[in-house]
Design an enzyme around this catalytic site. Structure first.
Site, PDB file in Angstrom:
ATOM      1  N   ASP A  81      15.464  38.972 -25.379  1.00  0.00           N
ATOM      2  CA  ASP A  81      15.143  38.794 -23.570  1.00  0.00           C
ATOM      3  C   ASP A  81      14.868  40.673 -23.950  1.00  0.00           C
ATOM      4  OD1 ASP A  81      15.256  36.406 -23.724  1.00  0.00           O
ATOM      5  OD2 ASP A  81      17.809  36.806 -23.208  1.00  0.00           O
ATOM      6  N   THR A  82      14.299  40.207 -22.798  1.00  0.00           N
ATOM      7  CA  THR A  82      13.095  40.920 -23.295  1.00  0.00           C
ATOM      8  C   THR A  82      12.256  41.657 -22.072  1.00  0.00           C
ATOM      9  OG1 THR A  82      12.975  40.561 -24.983  1.00  0.00           O
ATOM     10  CG2 THR A  82      10.775  41.700 -24.931  1.00  0.00           C
ATOM     11  N   THR A  83      11.776  42.894 -21.466  1.00  0.00           N
ATOM     12  CA  THR A  83      10.366  42.211 -20.278  1.00  0.00           C
ATOM     13  C   THR A  83       9.393  43.820 -21.244  1.00  0.00           C
ATOM     14  OG1 THR A  83      10.471  43.406 -18.038  1.00  0.00           O
ATOM     15  CG2 THR A  83      11.710  45.201 -19.251  1.00  0.00           C
TER      16      THR A  83
ATOM     17  N   SER B 187      13.618  46.026 -24.270  1.00  0.00           N
ATOM     18  CA  SER B 187      14.981  44.826 -24.257  1.00  0.00           C
ATOM     19  C   SER B 187      16.553  45.201 -24.971  1.00  0.00           C
ATOM     20  CB  SER B 187      14.381  43.946 -25.907  1.00  0.00           C
ATOM     21  OG  SER B 187      15.483  42.529 -25.485  1.00  0.00           O
TER      22      SER B 187
END
Length: 530
Positions: free
Chosen positions: A373-375, A392
């Protein structure tokens, strides 16, 4: 193309490039947001406040790197579910003047004493997915440092002031962030510090509610004033070690102090007449490139990108590439990863020959090789330099452990190691785990695109779908990013998640081929954000 125009044509996530001619009339298009063009640079992130922070840095004469660090720091505050200084970072940088690509692997390693034998002695049969034994050394702060040392223009300390402002004065929690926060409430309750910091008043902040995090503001001040040494050797390091020790962890001062991000050479393939780049293992970007190589063996379906023929080939290519990545990917410092063989066109032809045009394959095995889950956010500055970057915690709030007094969660990236000593991804001290976060870049002539799509193991197949949309179906970047997608949450079987924007006739046809489709709403987050 001039440098000014390449600012636009080189831009990625969510926005479009001048170099493309949309095939859909502007008055009757299939995508929502308009194409954005500017000669002064663009910052695209998942939070308006982060994009604004980065844009202000560009206005002040900062480089793409400066803007990215400022934006990422704000994202650390406003999306604590997805990223933070307790996580890892990967980046691809394109230098417009020289035309050279650079890669940075800022993924952390396992503590030296965190071994397979230690975990098995504690009764573990698989890697812990949460808790202190899932924690690896965070790489993001050293990643920021190495990027800034090479291409930064503005003073280091100035880049963190927007993040400090939002941490101290608060930010309004967005709709999606609230939903993720609420989904991890039970996990946050397992750690007293996480509960204190991220459940103010004993509850998840509501949509639109102001959330303040003075502890993370303090941590950012330390980094702004004292540099990365504050994180890996100074006050923040001591707080990390104290947190780990109290929970029975294995991390030591030496594990933190010895860590260094690594400059790497991006790997690439050609897809039709485009060059597509990813970072090498330990990341799984190689799966996107192999998937494209397999897809290239089939012509684009004249019925369109969302026809049953096109989707069937994409789905089956994904399964073959993912089977190989699961079998062969790992940290190349601990073993030979067969990158050359996996990316060869000859190998792709052999894998493509296994695809039945009429039936889904539900039991896909890795290919046989000779003796891996990450940006996400992207920045382009006015000179046309492009930074494609991703950061992340892995799972929401990472390990669900928050560093005492510092206001950020530690990642759980160690959960991706294997306890099978025969695996190229077997746990070992100072080894980097298999990684799911991947920035990407593609180019054709004077068109340059930095792009990325979030969502764990969804990322390589989402990259391949995006590339095909641009190359095969001549979509501009906005349309390519918003086009309906599929993903595979089971990995390698026939259960596929697909968006309801795909027509019912196509879904029926795929079902008859043997695909087991779970139809999700339009723009479902299951597909990963772009």
């Amino acid at each position: 193309m001039t440098a000014e125009k390449s600012v636009v044509a080189g831009f990625a996530i969510l926005l479009s490039a001048l170099g493309f001619v949309p095939q859909i009339a502007a008055q009757d298009r299939s995508y929502g947001r308009s194409v954005v063009a500017t000669q002064y640079g663009i910052v695209a992130t998942s939070q308006v406040s982060a994009s604004q922070a980065g844009a202000r840095v560009l206005e002040q004469g900062g480089s793409a790197i400066d803007a990215a660090i400022a934006a990422n720091a704000v994202l650390n505050v406003t999306e604590p579910t997805s990223n933070g200084m307790g996580g890892d970072l990967f980046a691809i940088y394109w230098d417009a003047k020289t035309g050279k690509l650079y890669g940075l692997n800022a993924s952390g390693w396992a503590p030296k004493a965190l071994t397979i034998d230690r975990l098995r002695a504690k009764g573990a049969t698989m890697m812990p997915q949460f808790g202190i034994d899932s924690v690896t050394v965070p790489g993001v702060v050293d990643g920021w440092t190495k990027l800034h040392e090479r291409w930064g223009r503005l003073p280091w300390r100035d880049l963190f002031q927007p993040a400090i402002f939002y941490a101290e004065h608060g930010f309004a929690v967005g709709e999606i962030i609230h939903a993720w926060w609420a989904g991890d409430e039970k996990g946050l309750l397992t750690n007293a510090e996480s509960q204190r910091v991220f459940l103010p008043g004993g509850k998840v902040p509501g949509t639109g509610e102001l959330f303040r995090n003075p502890d993370v503001a303090r941590a950012f001040r330390l980094i702004a004033e004292r540099g990365e040494s504050a994180f890996y050797k100074g006050e923040i390091a001591k707080a990390i070690l104290k947190t780990s020790d109290e929970l029975g962890g294995t991390m030591t001062a030496a594990d933190l102090a010895a860590y260094s991000a690594e400059w790497v050479e991006p790997i690439h393939t050609t897809y039709r007449d485009w060059e597509v780049y990813e970072l090498p293992p330990n990341g799984d970007g190689i799966a996107a490139l192999e998937m494209l190589n397999i897809m290239e063996k089939f012509p684009a379906d004249l019925a369109g990108p969302h026809s049953e023929g096109e989707l069937h080939h994409r789905i089956e290519a994904m399964k073959l590439a993912y089977a190989d990545v699961k079998a062969y990917d790992g940290d190349p410092r601990f073993g030979t990863i067969p990158v050359g063989q996996l990316l060869s066109k000859e190998y792709a032809a052999k894998r493509a020959a296994l695809i039945d045009p009429e039936h889904a394959n539900c039991t896909v095995a890795p290919g046989a090789l000779g003796k891996s889950d990450t940006t996400y956010f992207s920045v382009v500055d006015r000179e046309g330099n492009i930074l494609s970057i991703i950061q992340s915690n892995y799972e929401n709030f990472g390990s669900q452990i928050t560093v005492k007094g510092m206001g950020f969660a530690l990642q759980d990236r160690g959960g991706l190691f294997s306890l099978d000593p025969r695996s190229p991804n077997a746990l070992a001290g100072h080894k980097r785990s298999f990684h799911t976060i991947i920035p990407a870049f593609m180019q054709h002539g004077d068109q340059h695109i930095g792009f990325g799509i979030m969502g764990g193991l969804n990322q390589p197949l989402a990259h391949a779908q995006f590339v095909s949309n641009v190359v095969d179906y001549h979509m501009n970047i906005q349309a390519a990013m918003e086009a309906p997608r599929f993903t595979d949450r089971q990995q390698l079987g026939c259960r596929i998640v697909i968006e309801s924007r795909v027509t019912e006739a196509t879904i029926d046809a795929l079902t008859k081929m043997g695909h087991v489709l779970q139809v999700h709403p339009d723009y479902t987050s299951q597909m990963g954000r772009g």
